[in-house]
Design an enzyme around this catalytic site. Structure first.
Site, PDB file in Angstrom:
ATOM      1  N   ARG A 211       3.882  52.752  43.274  1.00 43.51           N
ATOM      2  CA  ARG A 211       5.214  52.965  44.141  1.00 43.51           C
ATOM      3  C   ARG A 211       6.162  54.076  43.805  1.00 43.51           C
ATOM      4  O   ARG A 211       6.904  53.690  44.643  1.00 43.51           O
ATOM      5  CB  ARG A 211       6.016  52.275  42.053  1.00 43.51           C
ATOM      6  CG  ARG A 211       5.666  50.922  41.865  1.00 43.51           C
ATOM      7  CD  ARG A 211       6.607  50.186  40.905  1.00 43.51           C
ATOM      8  NE  ARG A 211       6.516  49.347  39.950  1.00 43.51           N
ATOM      9  CZ  ARG A 211       6.681  48.086  40.202  1.00 43.51           C
ATOM     10  NH1 ARG A 211       7.712  47.642  41.057  1.00 43.51           N
ATOM     11  NH2 ARG A 211       6.486  46.960  39.536  1.00 43.51           N
TER      12      ARG A 211
ATOM     13  N   GLU B 130      17.006  43.975  46.762  1.00 43.90           N
ATOM     14  CA  GLU B 130      15.200  43.980  46.840  1.00 43.90           C
ATOM     15  C   GLU B 130      14.224  44.654  47.598  1.00 43.90           C
ATOM     16  O   GLU B 130      14.595  45.100  48.671  1.00 43.90           O
ATOM     17  CB  GLU B 130      14.513  42.398  47.222  1.00 43.90           C
ATOM     18  CG  GLU B 130      14.924  41.666  46.132  1.00 43.90           C
ATOM     19  CD  GLU B 130      14.003  41.561  45.515  1.00 43.90           C
ATOM     20  OE1 GLU B 130      13.965  42.687  45.007  1.00 43.90           O
ATOM     21  OE2 GLU B 130      13.767  40.398  44.668  1.00 43.90           O
ATOM     22  N   ASP B 131      13.201  44.726  46.985  1.00 41.65           N
ATOM     23  CA  ASP B 131      12.354  44.868  47.410  1.00 41.65           C
ATOM     24  C   ASP B 131      11.851  45.031  49.521  1.00 41.65           C
ATOM     25  O   ASP B 131      12.043  45.143  49.660  1.00 41.65           O
ATOM     26  CB  ASP B 131      11.276  45.804  47.201  1.00 41.65           C
ATOM     27  CG  ASP B 131      10.815  44.860  46.102  1.00 41.65           C
ATOM     28  OD1 ASP B 131      11.399  43.755  46.289  1.00 41.65           O
ATOM     29  OD2 ASP B 131       9.791  44.794  45.440  1.00 41.65           O
TER      30      ASP B 131
ATOM     31  N   ASP C 140       9.117  37.677  49.842  1.00 42.62           N
ATOM     32  CA  ASP C 140       7.963  36.899  49.387  1.00 42.62           C
ATOM     33  C   ASP C 140       8.184  35.503  50.316  1.00 42.62           C
ATOM     34  O   ASP C 140       8.289  34.649  51.236  1.00 42.62           O
ATOM     35  CB  ASP C 140       6.995  37.412  48.845  1.00 42.62           C
ATOM     36  CG  ASP C 140       5.561  36.336  49.018  1.00 42.62           C
ATOM     37  OD1 ASP C 140       5.485  36.688  50.133  1.00 42.62           O
ATOM     38  OD2 ASP C 140       5.046  37.202  48.528  1.00 42.62           O
ATOM     39  N   THR C 141       7.850  34.916  48.737  1.00 40.99           N
ATOM     40  CA  THR C 141       8.272  33.078  49.079  1.00 40.99           C
ATOM     41  C   THR C 141       9.358  33.010  48.997  1.00 40.99           C
ATOM     42  O   THR C 141       9.974  31.794  49.495  1.00 40.99           O
ATOM     43  CB  THR C 141       7.189  32.532  47.773  1.00 40.99           C
ATOM     44  OG1 THR C 141       8.082  32.964  46.680  1.00 40.99           O
ATOM     45  CG2 THR C 141       6.108  32.701  48.089  1.00 40.99           C
TER      46      THR C 141
HETATM   47  P1  IMP Z   1       9.342  35.859  45.966  1.00 37.21           P
HETATM   48  O1  IMP Z   1       9.653  35.542  45.050  1.00 37.21           O
HETATM   49  O2  IMP Z   1       7.736  35.647  46.583  1.00 37.21           O
HETATM   50  O3  IMP Z   1       9.420  35.993  47.225  1.00 37.21           O
HETATM   51  O4  IMP Z   1       8.519  37.214  45.692  1.00 37.21           O
HETATM   52  C1  IMP Z   1       9.173  38.259  45.628  1.00 37.21           C
HETATM   53  C2  IMP Z   1       8.732  39.451  44.695  1.00 37.21           C
HETATM   54  O5  IMP Z   1       7.574  40.031  44.892  1.00 37.21           O
HETATM   55  C3  IMP Z   1       9.489  40.660  45.257  1.00 37.21           C
HETATM   56  O6  IMP Z   1      10.446  41.376  44.446  1.00 37.21           O
HETATM   57  C4  IMP Z   1       8.003  42.118  45.136  1.00 37.21           C
HETATM   58  O7  IMP Z   1       8.284  42.390  43.567  1.00 37.21           O
HETATM   59  C5  IMP Z   1       7.380  40.914  45.081  1.00 37.21           C
HETATM   60  N1  IMP Z   1       6.400  41.318  46.228  1.00 37.21           N
HETATM   61  C6  IMP Z   1       5.875  40.051  46.556  1.00 37.21           C
HETATM   62  N2  IMP Z   1       5.426  40.930  48.068  1.00 37.21           N
HETATM   63  C7  IMP Z   1       4.278  41.557  47.515  1.00 37.21           C
HETATM   64  C8  IMP Z   1       4.174  43.074  48.041  1.00 37.21           C
HETATM   65  O8  IMP Z   1       3.285  42.363  49.483  1.00 37.21           O
HETATM   66  N3  IMP Z   1       3.824  43.851  47.441  1.00 37.21           N
HETATM   67  C9  IMP Z   1       4.642  43.677  46.840  1.00 37.21           C
HETATM   68  N4  IMP Z   1       5.149  43.340  45.485  1.00 37.21           N
HETATM   69  C10 IMP Z   1       5.093  42.173  46.477  1.00 37.21           C
HETATM   70 MG    MG Z   2      10.623  42.878  43.244  1.00 35.65          MG
END
Ligand code: IMP
Ligand code: MG
Length: 193
Positions: free
Chosen positions: A180, A114-115, A118-119
Site C-alpha cells: 500500500r 474508493e481506490d 473491480d466487480t
Molecule cells: P469489487 O467489490 O470486486 O469491485 O472489489 C473492490 C475492492 O477490491 C477494492 O476496493 C479493492 O480493495 C479490491 N481490489 C480490486 N481489484 C484490486 C486490484 O487490482 N488490486 C488491489 N485491490 C483490488
Molecule cells: Mg477497497
C-alpha cells in the site's frame, strides 16, 4: 544489534516484489497526480457553493482520499468507513464486509472515495447502505475502474483511469496486505510457474 528481517518489499525501477509476486510499473506518480487533480477540478466545479462529506473507504482509499481532499475547494467533512471484500489471492469472491457503525450522513452530499472498482460488488453494496441513511446526494470517486470485470453496468461519477483486468498494487492498494505504501501503481507480472 539485531538484524532486521528480510523485507517483503524490494524495489528497483522495473520490478517490485510484493509478498510472493513480482509487479512491473503501470501508472507513474506523476500520472496519478494529474488524474487526481482532474477529478478534484471536476468535483470543485460540480459542488461549487455546496458542502461535501467525503467518505473515504478504508483501507485502500486512504492514499487517494488524502491526496484528493487536499485539492478540494469546497467545505468538507471527512469520514471513513471500513469495507473489505473477500479475496482468494487476486480474485474477488463477491462477498463484502462493511463496518457496522456508519457516520451520520443524513442530508449531506456524500462523496464516496474508493481506490478501485473491480466487480462492482463493493460499491453497489456501499451505495445501497449509504442511500438508506437519507443523504442529500451520493456520488462516487474511484481512482481506477476495471470495466471488463464489472458484473453489472455501473455509472461511476468520477473515474480516474480505466484499466484492464490484471491485478495492481500501490498507492493504497494491497496484495496480501502488502504494497500500500508504494507511491506509484504496479501491475502483476505473469506467474512464472
Ligand atoms: P469489487 O467489490 O470486486 O469491485 O472489489 C473492490 C475492492 O477490491 C477494492 O476496493 C479493492 O480493495 C479490491 N481490489 C480490486 N481489484 C484490486 C486490484 O487490482 N488490486 C488491489 N485491490 C483490488
Ligand atoms: Mg477497497
Amino acid at each position: 544489534m539485531t538484524m532486521p528481517m528480510a523485507p517483503s518489499l524490494s524495489t528497483d525501477t522495473n520490478s517490485v516484489r510484493v509478498h510472493d509476486r513480482s509487479f512491473r510499473p503501470h501508472i507513474s506518480s506523476e500520472k496519478i497526480r494529474s488524474v487526481v487533480a482532474d477529478i478534484a477540478r471536476r468535483i470543485n466545479k460540480d459542488f461549487a457553493g455546496q458542502e461535501l462529506t467525503v467518505l473515504i473507504i478504508l483501507r485502500g482509499g486512504f492514499v487517494f482520499g488524502a491526496d484528493l481532499v487536499r485539492m478540494l475547494k469546497v467545505p468538507c467533512k471527512i469520514e471513513t468507513l471500513r469495507a473489505a471484500s473477500y479475496h482468494t489471492g487476486m480474485m474477488s469472491k463477491g462477498m463484502i464486509d462493511v463496518e457496522e457503525v456508519f457516520p451520520d450522513l443524513a442530508d449531506r452530499n456524500v462523496l464516496i472515495v474508493e481506490d478501485i472498482i473491480d466487480t462492482g460488488n463493493t460499491i453497489v453494496e456501499l451505495i445501497k447502505q449509504i442511500s438508506s441513511l437519507h443523504p442529500a446526494s451520493v456520488t462516487v470517486a474511484a481512482l481506477l475502474s476495471k470495466p471488463e470485470m464489472h458484473k453489472e453496468r455501473l455509472l461511476i461519477d468520477y473515474v480516474g483511469l480505466e484499466i484492464g483486468p490484471d491485478f495492481v498494487v500501490g498507492y493504497g492498494m494491497d496484495y496480501a496486505g502488502y504494497g500500500r505504501e508504494l507511491d506509484s501503481i504496479w501491475i502483476v507480472e505473469d506467474d512464472p510457474a
